[in-house]
Design a protein around this motif. Structure first.
Motif, PDB file in Angstrom:
ATOM      1  N   GLN A  15      25.773 -26.822  14.256  1.00 46.40           N
ATOM      2  CA  GLN A  15      24.040 -26.976  14.073  1.00 46.40           C
ATOM      3  C   GLN A  15      24.348 -28.168  14.722  1.00 46.40           C
ATOM      4  O   GLN A  15      22.623 -28.310  15.078  1.00 46.40           O
ATOM      5  CB  GLN A  15      23.924 -27.266  12.416  1.00 46.40           C
ATOM      6  CG  GLN A  15      22.581 -27.693  11.962  1.00 46.40           C
ATOM      7  CD  GLN A  15      22.068 -26.600  11.938  1.00 46.40           C
ATOM      8  OE1 GLN A  15      21.362 -25.781  11.980  1.00 46.40           O
ATOM      9  NE2 GLN A  15      20.336 -27.510  12.796  1.00 46.40           N
ATOM     10  N   THR A  16      25.085 -28.788  15.098  1.00 44.76           N
ATOM     11  CA  THR A  16      24.982 -30.156  16.534  1.00 44.76           C
ATOM     12  C   THR A  16      24.674 -29.392  17.104  1.00 44.76           C
ATOM     13  O   THR A  16      24.382 -30.226  17.889  1.00 44.76           O
ATOM     14  CB  THR A  16      26.362 -30.904  16.079  1.00 44.76           C
ATOM     15  OG1 THR A  16      27.315 -30.927  14.279  1.00 44.76           O
ATOM     16  CG2 THR A  16      26.423 -32.183  16.978  1.00 44.76           C
ATOM     17  N   LEU A  21      21.268 -28.877  22.077  1.00 42.12           N
ATOM     18  CA  LEU A  21      20.190 -28.246  22.808  1.00 42.12           C
ATOM     19  C   LEU A  21      19.274 -28.327  22.966  1.00 42.12           C
ATOM     20  O   LEU A  21      18.381 -27.970  23.705  1.00 42.12           O
ATOM     21  CB  LEU A  21      21.260 -26.601  22.461  1.00 42.12           C
ATOM     22  CG  LEU A  21      22.553 -26.080  22.738  1.00 42.12           C
ATOM     23  CD1 LEU A  21      22.863 -24.841  22.264  1.00 42.12           C
ATOM     24  CD2 LEU A  21      22.996 -26.573  24.112  1.00 42.12           C
ATOM     25  N   ASN A  22      18.198 -28.230  21.112  1.00 43.31           N
ATOM     26  CA  ASN A  22      16.484 -28.456  21.337  1.00 43.31           C
ATOM     27  C   ASN A  22      16.023 -29.792  21.963  1.00 43.31           C
ATOM     28  O   ASN A  22      15.557 -29.672  22.549  1.00 43.31           O
ATOM     29  CB  ASN A  22      16.745 -27.954  20.306  1.00 43.31           C
ATOM     30  CG  ASN A  22      16.178 -26.915  19.351  1.00 43.31           C
ATOM     31  OD1 ASN A  22      15.729 -26.603  19.946  1.00 43.31           O
ATOM     32  ND2 ASN A  22      16.190 -26.782  18.351  1.00 43.31           N
ATOM     33  N   LYS A  23      17.623 -30.812  22.154  1.00 42.52           N
ATOM     34  CA  LYS A  23      16.632 -32.514  22.525  1.00 42.52           C
ATOM     35  C   LYS A  23      16.273 -31.474  24.116  1.00 42.52           C
ATOM     36  O   LYS A  23      15.971 -32.170  24.885  1.00 42.52           O
ATOM     37  CB  LYS A  23      18.207 -32.884  22.543  1.00 42.52           C
ATOM     38  CG  LYS A  23      17.892 -33.496  21.270  1.00 42.52           C
ATOM     39  CD  LYS A  23      18.823 -34.428  20.499  1.00 42.52           C
ATOM     40  CE  LYS A  23      18.276 -36.292  21.446  1.00 42.52           C
ATOM     41  NZ  LYS A  23      17.191 -37.061  21.207  1.00 42.52           N
ATOM     42  N   MET A  67      17.664 -20.402  29.423  1.00 44.43           N
ATOM     43  CA  MET A  67      18.766 -20.729  28.987  1.00 44.43           C
ATOM     44  C   MET A  67      19.562 -20.945  28.001  1.00 44.43           C
ATOM     45  O   MET A  67      20.337 -21.187  26.961  1.00 44.43           O
ATOM     46  CB  MET A  67      20.091 -21.185  30.500  1.00 44.43           C
ATOM     47  CG  MET A  67      19.906 -20.649  32.136  1.00 44.43           C
ATOM     48  SD  MET A  67      20.769 -21.860  33.223  1.00 44.43           S
ATOM     49  CE  MET A  67      21.822 -21.795  33.180  1.00 44.43           C
ATOM     50  N   LEU A  68      18.704 -22.700  27.535  1.00 46.71           N
ATOM     51  CA  LEU A  68      19.067 -23.169  26.359  1.00 46.71           C
ATOM     52  C   LEU A  68      18.546 -22.417  25.410  1.00 46.71           C
ATOM     53  O   LEU A  68      18.657 -22.217  24.311  1.00 46.71           O
ATOM     54  CB  LEU A  68      18.673 -24.794  26.475  1.00 46.71           C
ATOM     55  CG  LEU A  68      18.712 -25.125  27.714  1.00 46.71           C
ATOM     56  CD1 LEU A  68      17.737 -27.012  27.891  1.00 46.71           C
ATOM     57  CD2 LEU A  68      20.543 -25.720  27.125  1.00 46.71           C
ATOM     58  N   THR A  69      17.781 -21.842  25.058  1.00 46.83           N
ATOM     59  CA  THR A  69      16.798 -20.316  24.075  1.00 46.83           C
ATOM     60  C   THR A  69      17.969 -19.791  23.917  1.00 46.83           C
ATOM     61  O   THR A  69      18.552 -19.530  22.592  1.00 46.83           O
ATOM     62  CB  THR A  69      15.480 -20.273  24.418  1.00 46.83           C
ATOM     63  OG1 THR A  69      15.423 -19.585  25.735  1.00 46.83           O
ATOM     64  CG2 THR A  69      13.909 -21.252  23.957  1.00 46.83           C
ATOM     65  N   GLY A  70      18.156 -18.987  24.883  1.00 45.82           N
ATOM     66  CA  GLY A  70      19.508 -18.226  24.394  1.00 45.82           C
ATOM     67  C   GLY A  70      20.709 -18.404  23.908  1.00 45.82           C
ATOM     68  O   GLY A  70      21.000 -18.047  23.027  1.00 45.82           O
ATOM     69  N   ARG A  71      21.193 -19.842  24.387  1.00 40.98           N
ATOM     70  CA  ARG A  71      22.537 -19.998  23.606  1.00 40.98           C
ATOM     71  C   ARG A  71      21.930 -20.904  21.817  1.00 40.98           C
ATOM     72  O   ARG A  71      22.543 -20.711  20.951  1.00 40.98           O
ATOM     73  CB  ARG A  71      23.110 -21.438  24.731  1.00 40.98           C
ATOM     74  CG  ARG A  71      24.227 -21.875  23.659  1.00 40.98           C
ATOM     75  CD  ARG A  71      25.311 -20.794  23.999  1.00 40.98           C
ATOM     76  NE  ARG A  71      26.682 -21.803  23.229  1.00 40.98           N
ATOM     77  CZ  ARG A  71      27.564 -20.398  22.307  1.00 40.98           C
ATOM     78  NH1 ARG A  71      27.103 -19.316  22.226  1.00 40.98           N
ATOM     79  NH2 ARG A  71      28.436 -20.852  22.069  1.00 40.98           N
ATOM     80  N   ILE A  72      20.781 -21.491  21.879  1.00 41.23           N
ATOM     81  CA  ILE A  72      20.047 -21.939  20.561  1.00 41.23           C
ATOM     82  C   ILE A  72      19.885 -20.550  19.871  1.00 41.23           C
ATOM     83  O   ILE A  72      21.251 -21.316  18.308  1.00 41.23           O
ATOM     84  CB  ILE A  72      18.962 -22.452  21.236  1.00 41.23           C
ATOM     85  CG1 ILE A  72      19.166 -23.296  21.363  1.00 41.23           C
ATOM     86  CG2 ILE A  72      18.281 -23.034  19.702  1.00 41.23           C
ATOM     87  CD1 ILE A  72      17.676 -24.299  22.444  1.00 41.23           C
ATOM     88  N   LEU A 123      26.712 -34.733  27.101  1.00 47.37           N
ATOM     89  CA  LEU A 123      26.794 -33.235  26.109  1.00 47.37           C
ATOM     90  C   LEU A 123      28.029 -32.768  26.528  1.00 47.37           C
ATOM     91  O   LEU A 123      28.822 -32.229  25.509  1.00 47.37           O
ATOM     92  CB  LEU A 123      25.484 -32.387  26.758  1.00 47.37           C
ATOM     93  CG  LEU A 123      24.564 -31.457  25.976  1.00 47.37           C
ATOM     94  CD1 LEU A 123      23.872 -31.404  26.099  1.00 47.37           C
ATOM     95  CD2 LEU A 123      25.607 -30.735  24.585  1.00 47.37           C
ATOM     96  N   LEU A 124      28.773 -32.261  28.018  1.00 53.15           N
ATOM     97  CA  LEU A 124      29.839 -31.917  28.155  1.00 53.15           C
ATOM     98  C   LEU A 124      30.577 -32.517  27.974  1.00 53.15           C
ATOM     99  O   LEU A 124      32.135 -32.090  27.549  1.00 53.15           O
ATOM    100  CB  LEU A 124      29.835 -31.928  29.996  1.00 53.15           C
ATOM    101  CG  LEU A 124      29.052 -31.347  30.689  1.00 53.15           C
ATOM    102  CD1 LEU A 124      29.277 -31.066  31.689  1.00 53.15           C
ATOM    103  CD2 LEU A 124      29.297 -29.511  30.293  1.00 53.15           C
ATOM    104  N   ASP A 125      31.002 -33.569  27.713  1.00 48.01           N
ATOM    105  CA  ASP A 125      31.781 -34.727  26.848  1.00 48.01           C
ATOM    106  C   ASP A 125      32.010 -34.168  24.924  1.00 48.01           C
ATOM    107  O   ASP A 125      33.225 -34.487  24.679  1.00 48.01           O
ATOM    108  CB  ASP A 125      31.641 -36.302  26.652  1.00 48.01           C
ATOM    109  CG  ASP A 125      32.079 -36.558  27.581  1.00 48.01           C
ATOM    110  OD1 ASP A 125      32.457 -35.699  29.007  1.00 48.01           O
ATOM    111  OD2 ASP A 125      31.482 -37.701  28.113  1.00 48.01           O
ATOM    112  N   ILE A 126      30.974 -34.060  24.553  1.00 43.75           N
ATOM    113  CA  ILE A 126      30.621 -33.842  23.249  1.00 43.75           C
ATOM    114  C   ILE A 126      31.586 -32.200  22.847  1.00 43.75           C
ATOM    115  O   ILE A 126      32.005 -31.899  22.231  1.00 43.75           O
ATOM    116  CB  ILE A 126      29.162 -34.082  22.529  1.00 43.75           C
ATOM    117  CG1 ILE A 126      29.218 -35.101  22.683  1.00 43.75           C
ATOM    118  CG2 ILE A 126      28.893 -33.359  20.994  1.00 43.75           C
ATOM    119  CD1 ILE A 126      27.414 -35.547  22.417  1.00 43.75           C
ATOM    120  N   VAL A 127      30.837 -30.931  23.886  1.00 43.30           N
ATOM    121  CA  VAL A 127      31.438 -29.827  23.534  1.00 43.30           C
ATOM    122  C   VAL A 127      32.674 -29.556  24.095  1.00 43.30           C
ATOM    123  O   VAL A 127      32.862 -28.133  23.834  1.00 43.30           O
ATOM    124  CB  VAL A 127      30.486 -28.882  23.947  1.00 43.30           C
ATOM    125  CG1 VAL A 127      28.974 -29.556  22.895  1.00 43.30           C
ATOM    126  CG2 VAL A 127      29.811 -28.840  25.291  1.00 43.30           C
TER     127      VAL A 127
END
Ligand code: FE
Ligand code: FE
Ligand code: MG
Length: 168
Positions: A15-16, A21-23, A67-72, A123-127
């Protein structure tokens, strides 16, 4: 929802990641539209070169949104469904090209890319080491944003140099 694919996340909730990704997804649609409309209204020196670059970038931002919708969806999330939410969820907002001069437009677009680079880098730092698939996807997008900034900055610098030759 693909359970095994989600089970490999380490120390981060799906969810996080979906919310982040939605933002970014909202940012990409706004960036797409900003480039689209800039390419229509741009005027001034080297207009054709600037419009060609803006048009290519618009296509890249739309590809990033895809690309982002695919991952969401892979993560079991729902992409933002209404355009009215783009501005409220975006990180970088929207900068209307009220001044059609190519240099004003390039300046706005460069700032937009710089915001995108900062956003994707955080975002990269977070994931990192938590969601390797998202990490890989965002790395690819970040590389495009770095290229976008460089393309726009070099166009801007060429125009400035051209103008400065007549100011001696
Ligand atoms: Fe993008
Ligand atoms: Fe970009
Ligand atoms: Mg380019």
């Amino acid at each position: 929802m693909a359970k095994r694919g989600i089970s490999i996340l380490k120390g981060i909730e799906a969810q996080t990641v979906i919310e982040l990704l939605n933002k970014a997804y909202c940012d990409e649609w706004l960036a797409y539209y900003q480039y689209f409309i800039e390419s229509k209204v741009a005027k001034g020196l080297m207009k054709d070169a600037v419009i060609a670059e803006l048009t290519l970038h618009a296509a890249d931002e739309l590809r990033h949104a895809t690309m982002l919708t695919g991952r969401i969806i892979q993560l079991g999330g729902t992409p933002i469904l209404h355009p009215s939410e783009w501005l409220t969820h975006s990180n970088c907002g929207y900068d209307a090209p009220t001044n059609p001069d190519v240099r004003a437009i390039l300046d706005q677009a460069i700032k937009g890319e710089q915001c995108a680079i900062t956003t994707y880098s955080s975002l990269l730092d977070i994931v990192r080491e938590k969601d390797i698939v998202t990490y890989d996807l965002i790395s690819q997008i970040l590389a495009d944003e770095v290229e976008h900034e460089e393309d726009l900055q070099s166009l801007f610098d060429d125009i400035e140099e051209f103008v400065s030759q007549f100011k001696q």
